[in-house]
Design a protein around this motif. Structure first.
Motif, short mmCIF file in Angstrom:
data_model
loop_
_atom_site.label_atom_id
_atom_site.label_comp_id
_atom_site.label_asym_id
_atom_site.label_seq_id
_atom_site.Cartn_x
_atom_site.Cartn_y
_atom_site.Cartn_z
N ILE A 1 -52.20 0.59 9.71
CA ILE A 1 -52.76 1.35 8.92
C ILE A 1 -52.26 0.92 7.46
O ILE A 1 -53.17 1.27 6.48
CB ILE A 1 -52.80 2.88 9.05
CG1 ILE A 1 -51.12 3.07 8.74
CG2 ILE A 1 -53.14 3.24 10.29
CD1 ILE A 1 -50.96 4.64 8.88
N ALA A 2 -51.38 0.06 7.21
CA ALA A 2 -50.88 -0.07 6.05
C ALA A 2 -49.73 -1.24 6.17
O ALA A 2 -49.00 -1.39 6.94
CB ALA A 2 -50.42 0.96 5.12
N TYR A 3 -49.52 -2.06 5.21
CA TYR A 3 -48.30 -3.03 4.78
C TYR A 3 -47.45 -2.67 3.67
O TYR A 3 -48.18 -2.27 2.34
CB TYR A 3 -49.12 -4.25 4.70
CG TYR A 3 -48.06 -5.55 4.70
CD1 TYR A 3 -47.42 -5.79 5.58
CD2 TYR A 3 -48.03 -6.45 3.41
CE1 TYR A 3 -46.48 -7.06 5.67
CE2 TYR A 3 -47.17 -7.57 3.32
CZ TYR A 3 -46.37 -7.78 4.54
OH TYR A 3 -45.47 -8.85 4.44
N ASN A 4 -46.24 -2.49 3.74
CA ASN A 4 -45.36 -1.91 2.75
C ASN A 4 -44.98 -3.12 1.84
O ASN A 4 -43.56 -3.42 1.69
CB ASN A 4 -44.32 -1.18 3.50
CG ASN A 4 -43.58 -0.35 2.61
OD1 ASN A 4 -44.00 0.18 1.70
ND2 ASN A 4 -42.11 -0.08 2.90
N SER A 5 -45.91 -3.58 0.95
CA SER A 5 -45.47 -4.55 -0.02
C SER A 5 -46.35 -4.52 -1.31
O SER A 5 -47.28 -3.59 -1.18
CB SER A 5 -45.72 -5.83 0.66
OG SER A 5 -45.40 -6.67 -0.39
N THR A 6 -45.96 -5.11 -2.10
CA THR A 6 -46.87 -5.16 -3.34
C THR A 6 -48.19 -5.85 -3.24
O THR A 6 -49.08 -5.83 -4.15
CB THR A 6 -46.09 -5.62 -4.70
OG1 THR A 6 -45.59 -7.19 -4.06
CG2 THR A 6 -44.99 -4.71 -4.94
N ARG A 7 -48.11 -6.72 -2.27
CA ARG A 7 -49.46 -7.47 -2.08
C ARG A 7 -49.78 -7.44 -0.45
O ARG A 7 -48.92 -6.94 0.38
CB ARG A 7 -49.20 -9.02 -2.21
CG ARG A 7 -47.84 -9.45 -1.54
CD ARG A 7 -47.79 -10.86 -1.78
NE ARG A 7 -46.63 -11.54 -1.45
CZ ARG A 7 -46.43 -11.81 -0.13
NH1 ARG A 7 -47.49 -11.74 0.77
NH2 ARG A 7 -45.06 -12.32 0.53
N ARG A 8 -51.11 -7.64 0.01
CA ARG A 8 -51.57 -7.65 1.40
C ARG A 8 -50.78 -8.80 1.90
O ARG A 8 -50.50 -10.13 1.45
CB ARG A 8 -53.28 -7.90 1.35
CG ARG A 8 -53.69 -6.21 0.78
CD ARG A 8 -55.03 -6.58 1.18
NE ARG A 8 -55.65 -5.18 0.75
CZ ARG A 8 -56.97 -4.78 1.04
NH1 ARG A 8 -57.63 -5.27 2.06
NH2 ARG A 8 -57.54 -3.59 0.75
N PRO B 1 -55.05 -9.38 6.15
CA PRO B 1 -55.82 -9.46 4.96
C PRO B 1 -56.55 -8.22 4.80
O PRO B 1 -57.00 -7.58 3.65
CB PRO B 1 -56.66 -10.67 5.01
CG PRO B 1 -56.95 -11.14 6.44
CD PRO B 1 -55.69 -10.72 7.18
N ASP B 2 -57.11 -7.68 5.81
CA ASP B 2 -58.02 -6.37 5.79
C ASP B 2 -56.94 -5.07 5.96
O ASP B 2 -57.37 -4.02 5.70
CB ASP B 2 -59.01 -6.30 6.95
CG ASP B 2 -60.07 -7.61 6.92
OD1 ASP B 2 -60.24 -7.91 6.08
OD2 ASP B 2 -60.47 -8.09 8.01
N VAL B 3 -55.73 -5.18 6.29
CA VAL B 3 -54.87 -4.20 6.06
C VAL B 3 -54.59 -3.83 4.57
O VAL B 3 -53.81 -4.66 4.03
CB VAL B 3 -53.95 -4.30 6.93
CG1 VAL B 3 -52.93 -2.89 6.77
CG2 VAL B 3 -54.41 -4.31 8.36
#
Length: 332
Positions: free
Chosen positions: A229-236, A241-243
């Motif tokens: 549901i999400a990636y814990n960073s400042t960028r994908r 790429p769709d998260v």
């Protein structure tokens, strides 16, 4: 005549000193040249996944390079402390080493009393890999597809949302509690004896959420067994790429220093042996096949010098101490 006798006396003392030092010096050099002279135990303080996977990849190449077997010995428990303590107390001859994760530098801030000193009892050998940020994954049975939906569900009175980690004090535990603080949720922590068992529990529905690493979770995400549901960073993430990032999802301040895996040896390991081991490790990590295998599990090969790895360890201890306080995690 007096000056002559004094000069001869000085020369005699220097000669005797050289005779006493030379055998030890020759023995040390010979020892380092013969290293490793028997199988090397690579202690991993966790079960399957994470540092275990990296240890096995690097150990296979080290065995091929040196002609001696590097045997991975899993000693899971207490967030890697059991394995680290074993290495801290091992003979400092380079034949017992530790491969661990960033949890190694979190433990000093989580546990009031460790059976070893994180800095004094170990010699950094090399940072093996650097990892990507954590991926927030949920069991598909959980009716959430975004961070906002997760926060809304986990904020409801009586909500029984739990998350898993490899144990108290690891980076997954810490980032999850930081998420709780930032989002105002009260997801319950369920510790396991490794990231692998925690993910197995997530797949089985025993827990609902996990801040997982890419190597561990990507195969299950791609198979549809877990929902990212999400990636814990400042960028994908380039591999997802769709998260969206957690920031894109409306929550800030949950980012962590990059994860890593590294090798350490017991303190007092002879400098010549440490240098030989570090050189072999750097060579192993830079081997094309090793790099290919590391990249395939979502990590970046590093193979740093002992000095560079020591700098990382010391700086991370300080940084994670700050994050532990911010997350409100009480030392045990």
């Amino acid at each position: 005549m007096t000056i002559l006798r004094h000069t001869l006396g000085v020369r005699r003392r220097l000669f005797l000193a050289a005779c006493s030092i030379a055998p030890a010096l020759c023995w040390t050099l010979s020892w380092s040249q013969d290293y490793p002279s028997r199988p090397v135990r690579v202690i991993v303080g966790f079960g399957a996944g994470g540092p275990d996977t990296v240890a096995r990849i690097v150990s296979q190449q080290l065995s091929a390079q040196t002609g001696q077997t590097f045997v991975v010995d899993n000693r899971p428990g207490a967030n890697g402390i059991i394995g680290a303590d074993l290495v801290a107390k091992a003979a400092p001859d380079g034949h017992t080493v530790l491969v661990t994760s960033g949890s190694f530098v979190v433990n000093p801030s989580i546990h009031r009393k460790l059976p070893y000193d994180t800095v004094r009892d170990f010699l950094p050998v090399s940072q093996l890999t650097e990892g990507e940020a954590h991926i927030i994954v949920v069991n598909p049975a959980l009716p959430v597809k975004t961070v906002k939906e997760l926060i809304a569900l986990a904020s409801k009175p009586g909500a029984k949302i739990s998350y898993g980690s490899p144990g108290v004090g690891n980076t997954i535990h810490l980032v999850s509690e930081l998420f709780n603080v930032r989002a105002g949720t009260r997801m319950v922590h369920v510790p396991y004896k490794g990231a692998g068992p925690a993910l197995t529990a997530l797949l089985a529905g025993e827990i609902q959420v996990m801040f997982a690493t890419a190597p561990l979770s990507l195969p299950h995400i791609r198979a549809g067994k877990l929902r990212a549901i999400a990636y814990n960073s400042t960028r994908r993430a380039p591999f997802l790429p769709d998260v969206p990032t957690v920031i894109e999802s409306g929550l800030t301040g949950t980012e962590m220093p990059p994860s890593w895996h590294g090798m350490l040896a017991p303190a007092k390991t002879p400098p010549a042996v440490l240098a030989k081991l570090a050189g072999e490790v750097q060579k192993a990590v830079k081997h094309p096949q090793t790099q290919e295998r590391i990249v395939a599990i979502g990590l970046e090969p590093v193979g740093s010098t002992p000095e560079a790895f020591r700098t990382l360890v010391v700086s991370n201890i300080k940084r994670f101490a700050e994050l532990v306080k911010l997350a409100g995690v009480e030392p045990e």
